[in-house]
Motif scaffolding. Structure first.
Motif, PDB file in Angstrom:
ATOM      1  N   SER A   2     -32.007  77.128 -48.810  1.00 14.74           N
ATOM      2  CA  SER A   2     -30.808  77.502 -49.815  1.00 14.74           C
ATOM      3  C   SER A   2     -30.687  77.745 -50.915  1.00 14.74           C
ATOM      4  O   SER A   2     -31.707  77.010 -51.492  1.00 14.74           O
ATOM      5  CB  SER A   2     -29.588  76.522 -49.174  1.00 14.74           C
ATOM      6  OG  SER A   2     -29.588  75.341 -49.916  1.00 14.74           O
ATOM      7  N   PRO A   3     -29.901  78.438 -51.485  1.00 16.35           N
ATOM      8  CA  PRO A   3     -29.959  78.519 -53.050  1.00 16.35           C
ATOM      9  C   PRO A   3     -29.865  77.233 -53.652  1.00 16.35           C
ATOM     10  O   PRO A   3     -30.251  77.104 -54.780  1.00 16.35           O
ATOM     11  CB  PRO A   3     -28.618  79.474 -53.371  1.00 16.35           C
ATOM     12  CG  PRO A   3     -28.508  80.422 -52.148  1.00 16.35           C
ATOM     13  CD  PRO A   3     -29.094  79.374 -51.001  1.00 16.35           C
ATOM     14  N   LYS A   4     -29.110  76.141 -53.029  1.00 14.96           N
ATOM     15  CA  LYS A   4     -28.848  74.899 -53.826  1.00 14.96           C
ATOM     16  C   LYS A   4     -30.190  74.084 -53.718  1.00 14.96           C
ATOM     17  O   LYS A   4     -30.600  73.645 -54.522  1.00 14.96           O
ATOM     18  CB  LYS A   4     -27.745  74.111 -53.099  1.00 14.96           C
ATOM     19  CG  LYS A   4     -26.583  74.461 -53.480  1.00 14.96           C
ATOM     20  CD  LYS A   4     -26.028  74.033 -54.793  1.00 14.96           C
ATOM     21  CE  LYS A   4     -24.464  74.330 -54.938  1.00 14.96           C
ATOM     22  NZ  LYS A   4     -24.193  73.943 -56.446  1.00 14.96           N
ATOM     23  N   SER A   5     -30.876  74.211 -52.578  1.00 17.22           N
ATOM     24  CA  SER A   5     -32.269  73.613 -52.437  1.00 17.22           C
ATOM     25  C   SER A   5     -33.203  74.131 -53.220  1.00 17.22           C
ATOM     26  O   SER A   5     -33.867  73.321 -53.985  1.00 17.22           O
ATOM     27  CB  SER A   5     -32.668  73.364 -50.974  1.00 17.22           C
ATOM     28  OG  SER A   5     -31.839  73.062 -50.068  1.00 17.22           O
ATOM     29  N   GLU A  35     -32.500  75.552 -56.192  1.00 16.59           N
ATOM     30  CA  GLU A  35     -32.245  75.070 -57.479  1.00 16.59           C
ATOM     31  C   GLU A  35     -32.640  73.630 -57.658  1.00 16.59           C
ATOM     32  O   GLU A  35     -33.074  73.537 -58.853  1.00 16.59           O
ATOM     33  CB  GLU A  35     -30.490  75.302 -57.747  1.00 16.59           C
ATOM     34  CG  GLU A  35     -29.990  74.809 -58.928  1.00 16.59           C
ATOM     35  CD  GLU A  35     -28.465  74.712 -58.864  1.00 16.59           C
ATOM     36  OE1 GLU A  35     -27.806  73.694 -59.066  1.00 16.59           O
ATOM     37  OE2 GLU A  35     -27.853  75.715 -58.467  1.00 16.59           O
ATOM     38  N   GLN A  36     -32.588  72.933 -56.870  1.00 18.37           N
ATOM     39  CA  GLN A  36     -32.956  71.464 -56.962  1.00 18.37           C
ATOM     40  C   GLN A  36     -34.437  71.454 -56.863  1.00 18.37           C
ATOM     41  O   GLN A  36     -34.812  70.275 -57.214  1.00 18.37           O
ATOM     42  CB  GLN A  36     -32.104  70.534 -55.736  1.00 18.37           C
ATOM     43  CG  GLN A  36     -32.571  69.185 -55.749  1.00 18.37           C
ATOM     44  CD  GLN A  36     -31.743  68.558 -54.667  1.00 18.37           C
ATOM     45  OE1 GLN A  36     -32.318  68.307 -53.562  1.00 18.37           O
ATOM     46  NE2 GLN A  36     -30.798  67.726 -55.037  1.00 18.37           N
ATOM     47  N   GLY A  66     -30.859  70.467 -50.143  1.00 15.17           N
ATOM     48  CA  GLY A  66     -30.425  70.062 -51.554  1.00 15.17           C
ATOM     49  C   GLY A  66     -28.791  70.295 -51.660  1.00 15.17           C
ATOM     50  O   GLY A  66     -28.179  69.824 -52.836  1.00 15.17           O
ATOM     51  N   HIS A  67     -28.180  71.043 -50.803  1.00 14.57           N
ATOM     52  CA  HIS A  67     -26.722  71.016 -50.866  1.00 14.57           C
ATOM     53  C   HIS A  67     -26.062  69.698 -50.677  1.00 14.57           C
ATOM     54  O   HIS A  67     -26.254  68.955 -49.804  1.00 14.57           O
ATOM     55  CB  HIS A  67     -26.140  72.121 -49.898  1.00 14.57           C
ATOM     56  CG  HIS A  67     -24.686  72.583 -50.160  1.00 14.57           C
ATOM     57  ND1 HIS A  67     -23.683  71.601 -49.885  1.00 14.57           N
ATOM     58  CD2 HIS A  67     -24.491  73.836 -50.672  1.00 14.57           C
ATOM     59  CE1 HIS A  67     -22.596  72.398 -50.332  1.00 14.57           C
ATOM     60  NE2 HIS A  67     -23.039  73.657 -50.647  1.00 14.57           N
ATOM     61  N   PRO A  68     -25.181  69.355 -51.571  1.00 14.68           N
ATOM     62  CA  PRO A  68     -24.738  67.870 -51.720  1.00 14.68           C
ATOM     63  C   PRO A  68     -23.642  67.644 -50.328  1.00 14.68           C
ATOM     64  O   PRO A  68     -23.607  66.765 -49.844  1.00 14.68           O
ATOM     65  CB  PRO A  68     -23.713  68.057 -52.859  1.00 14.68           C
ATOM     66  CG  PRO A  68     -23.572  69.336 -53.153  1.00 14.68           C
ATOM     67  CD  PRO A  68     -24.843  70.201 -52.850  1.00 14.68           C
ATOM     68  N   ASN A  73     -24.611  68.881 -47.387  1.00 17.01           N
ATOM     69  CA  ASN A  73     -25.662  68.787 -46.145  1.00 17.01           C
ATOM     70  C   ASN A  73     -25.939  67.322 -45.838  1.00 17.01           C
ATOM     71  O   ASN A  73     -26.006  66.667 -46.732  1.00 17.01           O
ATOM     72  CB  ASN A  73     -26.922  69.400 -46.651  1.00 17.01           C
ATOM     73  CG  ASN A  73     -27.902  69.620 -45.400  1.00 17.01           C
ATOM     74  OD1 ASN A  73     -28.208  68.840 -44.625  1.00 17.01           O
ATOM     75  ND2 ASN A  73     -28.218  70.734 -45.073  1.00 17.01           N
ATOM     76  N   THR A  82     -32.034  64.914 -61.273  1.00 19.99           N
ATOM     77  CA  THR A  82     -32.683  65.758 -60.145  1.00 19.99           C
ATOM     78  C   THR A  82     -34.155  65.429 -59.967  1.00 19.99           C
ATOM     79  O   THR A  82     -34.419  65.236 -58.716  1.00 19.99           O
ATOM     80  CB  THR A  82     -32.594  67.271 -60.607  1.00 19.99           C
ATOM     81  OG1 THR A  82     -31.283  67.558 -60.449  1.00 19.99           O
ATOM     82  CG2 THR A  82     -33.052  67.958 -59.095  1.00 19.99           C
ATOM     83  N   SER A  89     -26.433  71.374 -41.945  1.00 20.22           N
ATOM     84  CA  SER A  89     -25.767  72.370 -42.746  1.00 20.22           C
ATOM     85  C   SER A  89     -24.247  72.001 -42.700  1.00 20.22           C
ATOM     86  O   SER A  89     -23.498  71.777 -41.888  1.00 20.22           O
ATOM     87  CB  SER A  89     -26.219  73.819 -42.630  1.00 20.22           C
ATOM     88  OG  SER A  89     -25.141  74.677 -43.185  1.00 20.22           O
TER      89      SER A  89
END
Length: 177
Positions: A25-28, A30-31, A36-38, A40, A68, A153
Motif C-alpha cells: 500500500s502507499p503507507k507500506s 512510505e514506511q 505499514g498502515h497503522p 492494519n 521507522t 487490511s
C-alpha cells in the motif's frame, strides 16, 4: 502509472512459511516494509497467533517506535525469528491507492528462486485478491497453491470481528509446528 515492488522478499534459509499480500500500500511503501498502515491488524494479530510474549508483541505493534527504521528492523527480526517469510504476489502493476480492486496488468514475482533457498513448505495469501492472483499467475511456477487467509487490511473490518477470522490465521502457527 506502473509501479514496481520496492523491495525484495524478507526471508532467510530457515523460513518455513511464506505470507503474501498483493502489493504494498502507499503507507507500506512510505514506511518501507509490509503491512505499514497503522490500522492494519497484521502486526497485532501475528504475534497473538504465534503466542509471542507481551513484550515482543508490543515491540512490533503500530506506534511501538517513533523511528521507522528501528520499527522495520524489529518487525523483520520478529518474522525471521519465527521462520516466516514476507513478500507480495505482484512484482509490478497499475494500482490506485491501496485498493486491490483497482489492480490492472499485474506481473507476478518469481517464487521458485525463493523457494529453492528456503524451507518454505506452505504459502499463505492475505485476502481473496492475493489468493486468486497467486493461484492464477504464480502457483505453477512456485509448484504449490496458496492458502487463503482473510485480509488484515482496514478495509476488511466486517470480517475481522468474526471468530473464524482469528481461527483462519491460526493456520500460520499450525504450519510452523
Amino acid at each position: 502509472m506502473r509501479l514496481i515492488h520496492p523491495w525484495p522478499a524478507t526471508h532467510d534459509a530457515d523460513s518455513r512459511v511464506l505470507i503474501l499480500g498483493t502489493f504494498p500500500s502507499p503507507k507500506s511503501r512510505e514506511q518501507g516494509f509490509y503491512y505499514g498502515h497503522p490500522q492494519n491488524l497484521f502486526w497485532r494479530l501475528l504475534p497473538e497467533v504465534l503466542g509471542a510474549s507481551e513484550q515482543e508483541s508490543a515491540s512490533i505493534a503500530p506506534g511501538a517506535c517513533a523511528e521507522t527504521t528501528q520499527l522495520v528492523a524489529t518487525r523483520r527480526a520478529f518474522v525471521l525469528r519465527h521462520h516466516i517469510a514476507l513478500w507480495d504476489v505482484i512484482a509490478s502493476c497499475e494500482i490506485k491507492g491501496a485498493a486491490d480492486s483497482s489492480i490492472r496488468n499485474p506481473a507476478p514475482n518469481q517464487f521458485a528462486p525463493l523457494l529453492a533457498h528456503t524451507q518454505i513448505a506452505t504459502i499463505f495469501t492475505t485476502g481473496r485478491t492475493a489468493t486468486q492472483l497467486f493461484n492464477t499467475l504464480a502457483a505453477k511456477e512456485a509448484g504449490m497453491q496458496a492458502i487463503y487467509l482473510p485480509s488484515t487490511s482496514p478495509a476488511n473490518r466486517a470480517t475481522q470481528s468474526k471468530p473464524e477470522f482469528y481461527h483462519a490465521w491460526q493456520q500460520v502457527a499450525a504450519a510452523l509446528r
